[in-house]
Scaffold this motif. Structure first.
Motif: not given
Length: 359
Positions: A62-67
């Motif tokens: 989720i963190c990488w996708t939001l980035l």
């Protein structure tokens, strides 16, 4: 972590969890041959693995996708349009969008493409996995005998230019069919999406990958320089395989059961599905391994995909995210990526969130 797992196990023994829960299923497991339940060490090991793998991998994906979405405004615009078409987007006119239902997951085609591309660029188990050769093979020009461990590095495979066009660029459209990609590009009413980062990706190019597999006891085509299994290799392998199978004491009565389960799985895979299927038919799955592959792939991938799509749809439907200046933009965060238990930004990911209902 160990003390937390032990405390959890003690709680489960004192107050058994509901039968539908994962904990209850583990406690109900029995050894196939002895019929004995798992001992406490085995239970603790399984609980620890599922605890760690069950939240850290999903959280960092989720963190990488939001980035990626926050630093590619044109991708965010497409996500916003898709969410809005399903009534899942918060707007000044509708601050509280409709509740997300199960059926919506299958309709979020573009978000699925974004998620796939995120997992390709930032596989949370980036270091990969290890497999043992069951036959002599030639791998990348090197002869590898049977019984040798081989590291399969997911990060390298996912960014290999021999498997992917423009492998270091974030291009969700590579996961869409030509028809779907064209539909996504059709002009639609513009929704307010702030520009966050310069360097938006250029026009998408369909991803390409090659099948690097080869049937046993055959010679692969000359264009494939990754895996070569020759007739001589296979002949040398016969005695090794026979000895290994005897040592493993394979129960032939189970073969039919495994074949039946595999047939059922193939039938489900070839059906219309739920829209949650990971691999687009136009993409060669040999080059995309976010959940590993084979009989020891990620046991929780189906749950993870549901969680990822649901959480991302709710977050992106309600908030617009921006990187804080101290993160150094997309390149700064990418350079900060480190593999610990999973792939994560070494110094965290600082973002601001603005509710989409605010003008």
């Amino acid at each position: 972590m160990s003390s937390l797992v032990v405390d959890l196990l003690c709680d489960m023994e004192r107050d058994p969890p509901p039968q539908h829960s994962l904990g209850a299923q583990l406690m109900n497991c029995r050894h196939l041959e002895t019929g004995e339940p798992l001992d406490r060490v085995q239970l603790a090991s399984e609980l620890g693995l599922m605890w760690g793998a069950g939240f850290e991998t999903t959280a960092h994906t989720i963190c990488w996708t939001l980035l990626l979405v926050a630093t590619h405004p044109e991708v965010e615009s497409s996500v916003v349009r898709e969410l809005n078409s399903l009534g899942l987007l918060a707007t000044p006119e509708q601050p509280s969008p409709r509740r997300m239902d199960w059926e919506h997951l299958a309709q979020l085609k573009y978000l699925s493409a974004v998620l796939n591309e995120s997992m390709r660029l930032f596989p949370v188990v980036s270091s990969g996995t290890v497999r043992i050769t069951h036959r002599p093979i030639t791998l990348g020009g090197y002869h590898v005998p049977a019984g040798q461990p081989i590291l399969i590095p997911f990060w390298t495979i996912h960014r290999n230019p021999k498997l992917w066009t423009d492998p270091d660029s974030f291009k969700p459209d590579r996961w869409l069919s030509a028809e779907t990609a064209a539909a996504a590009a059709v002009a639609a009413p513009t929704l307010a999406v702030s520009s966050v980062e310069e360097g938006a990706a250029p026009a998408e190019v369909a991803g390409k990958s090659r099948d690097v597999s080869s049937p046993a006891a055959s010679v692969v085509s000359s264009e494939d320089d990754y895996v070569k299994i020759t007739n001589a290799d296979a002949a040398d392998h016969d005695d090794v395989a026979s000895s290994r199978d005897q040592d493993m004491q394979i129960d032939s009565s189970k073969v039919a059961i495994y074949a039946q389960l595999k047939a059922q799985q193939d039938t489900r895979s070839s059906s219309s599905g739920t829209g949650l299927e990971l691999k687009d038919p136009t993409i060669n799955w040999k080059g995309f391994l976010p959940f590993s592959e084979g009989s020891r792939n990620c046991v929780g991938q189906a749950l993870a995909l549901v969680e990822l799509k649901a959480v991302l749809a709710m977050l992106l439907g309600h908030f617009h995210f921006e990187l804080t200046p101290e993160m150094g933009g997309y390149k700064g965060v990418e350079a900060d990526a480190r593999q610990a238990i999973t792939l994560r930004p070494q110094h965290g990911l600082l973002m601001t969130a603005r509710h989409r209902s605010l003008a």
